[in-house]
Design a protein around this motif. Sequence first.
Motif, PDB file in Angstrom:
ATOM      1  N   VAL A 116       0.836  -1.211   0.000  1.00 32.97           N
ATOM      2  CA  VAL A 116       0.000   0.000   0.000  1.00 32.97           C
ATOM      3  C   VAL A 116       0.864   1.251   0.000  1.00 32.97           C
ATOM      4  CG1 VAL A 116      -1.660   1.329   1.373  1.00 32.97           C
ATOM      5  CG2 VAL A 116      -1.974  -1.141   1.103  1.00 32.97           C
ATOM      6  N   VAL A 117       1.923   1.249   0.813  1.00 35.02           N
ATOM      7  CA  VAL A 117       2.812   2.416   0.865  1.00 35.02           C
ATOM      8  C   VAL A 117       3.511   2.625  -0.472  1.00 35.02           C
ATOM      9  CG1 VAL A 117       4.894   3.338   1.953  1.00 35.02           C
ATOM     10  CG2 VAL A 117       3.133   2.254   3.363  1.00 35.02           C
ATOM     11  N   GLU A 118       3.975   1.545  -1.094  1.00 34.61           N
ATOM     12  CA  GLU A 118       4.631   1.675  -2.398  1.00 34.61           C
ATOM     13  C   GLU A 118       3.666   2.214  -3.447  1.00 34.61           C
ATOM     14  OE1 GLU A 118       6.222  -2.117  -3.351  1.00 34.61           O
ATOM     15  OE2 GLU A 118       7.819  -2.040  -1.844  1.00 34.61           O
ATOM     16  N   GLU A 119       2.452   1.732  -3.412  1.00 36.73           N
ATOM     17  CA  GLU A 119       1.467   2.218  -4.384  1.00 36.73           C
ATOM     18  C   GLU A 119       1.156   3.690  -4.153  1.00 36.73           C
ATOM     19  OE1 GLU A 119      -1.055   1.846  -7.650  1.00 36.73           O
ATOM     20  OE2 GLU A 119       0.509   0.521  -6.834  1.00 36.73           O
ATOM     21  N   GLU A 120       1.053   4.108  -2.910  1.00 36.08           N
ATOM     22  CA  GLU A 120       0.802   5.524  -2.627  1.00 36.08           C
ATOM     23  C   GLU A 120       1.961   6.400  -3.093  1.00 36.08           C
ATOM     24  OE1 GLU A 120      -0.013   5.789   1.493  1.00 36.08           O
ATOM     25  OE2 GLU A 120      -2.018   4.895   1.374  1.00 36.08           O
ATOM     26  N   ASP A 121       3.188   5.937  -2.844  1.00 32.56           N
ATOM     27  CA  ASP A 121       4.347   6.713  -3.300  1.00 32.56           C
ATOM     28  C   ASP A 121       4.375   6.817  -4.819  1.00 32.56           C
ATOM     29  OD1 ASP A 121       5.052   6.955  -0.671  1.00 32.56           O
ATOM     30  OD2 ASP A 121       6.562   5.346  -0.702  1.00 32.56           O
ATOM     31  N   ARG A 122       4.040   5.735  -5.496  1.00 26.78           N
ATOM     32  CA  ARG A 122       4.052   5.775  -6.965  1.00 26.78           C
ATOM     33  C   ARG A 122       3.002   6.746  -7.502  1.00 26.78           C
ATOM     34  NH1 ARG A 122       1.549   3.428 -11.206  1.00 26.78           N
ATOM     35  NH2 ARG A 122       0.066   2.409  -9.812  1.00 26.78           N
ATOM     36  N   LEU A 123       1.818   6.709  -6.908  1.00 32.97           N
ATOM     37  CA  LEU A 123       0.775   7.626  -7.363  1.00 32.97           C
ATOM     38  C   LEU A 123       1.149   9.079  -7.082  1.00 32.97           C
ATOM     39  CD1 LEU A 123      -2.407   5.646  -6.245  1.00 32.97           C
ATOM     40  CD2 LEU A 123      -1.427   5.833  -8.542  1.00 32.97           C
ATOM     41  N   ALA A 124       1.734   9.321  -5.895  1.00 30.12           N
ATOM     42  CA  ALA A 124       2.138  10.700  -5.572  1.00 30.12           C
ATOM     43  C   ALA A 124       3.232  11.180  -6.515  1.00 30.12           C
ATOM     44  CB  ALA A 124       2.612  10.748  -4.125  1.00 30.12           C
TER      45      ALA A 124
END
Length: 292
Positions: A116-124
């Motif tokens: 989840v954290v990796e996906e959030e960083d990628r989207l940001a």
Amino acid sequence: MSERKVLNKYFPPDFDPSLIPRRRGPKNSQQVVRLMAPFSMRCNTCGEYIYKGKKFNARKETVDGEDYYGIKIFRFYIKCTLCSAEITFKTDPKNTDYSAEHGASRNFEPWREEKVVEEEDRLARLEEEENNPMKALENRTVDAKREMDILDALQDIRARNARNERVGQASDLVSRITAEEETEEETERRLAEEEDERLVREVFSKVSMPALLGGSSTAAAAAADSSGDSPTEATPPQLVTIKRKADDVEPDLRSLLPESTRVVRDAKSLGSPPAKKPKSNLKNKLGIKIKK
């Protein structure tokens, strides 16, 4: 023989499928299905842990007003194994997973949080690059530098492995040459030991006593006959070790005998009796007059 599972059904000639009434049920009816718990959870009522894979007879229904790009979302109802409290969870097509809805809380799973954290960083990051072109250029430069560093590290690893392989082959060659040298040394050592054994045999030789004394064996047999003993009781011939120098010529056996033995042997060979010892003068020695 009849089939166990009949596939072909008999339809009479007067069969009309349009006359079969269509069964109409409620629009969102629930179905009873057999399923396993898709994730480990804890009941909020009694605190009972339900492990992943626990089998339940659940009720399934379609969630009204919710879908994901036209994909239906289903809700499942199960009961806690301890307190029989109702627990519900739904499908999550977006993450290809399930989500707890009511009655239970999902146990903490650290790998899911990392994703989840990796996906959030990628989207940001994507959102920031869309709004700031210079930031996008900087990110691409950093990514290119990281890829170059990875390629350099990979090349170093390959070179190190090739060098280790060459060193291993060289060490194998050195060990093989060392083994051959050790084999040659063992051969030389064996030849030297054989030479030493030959010299020892030349220096120390064993001969039988009768061979040295010549006719002493016959004299011993005659003495046995005169004494009345059987000839079988005569002493067997003994082996005598003779030591000589390795460089000298092998001496004659007669020269190795003592003087008295040589005299006896020469007398027996010539056939003359051995010389008698002169009688000692007992008068002079004991002071006794002997009458004749």
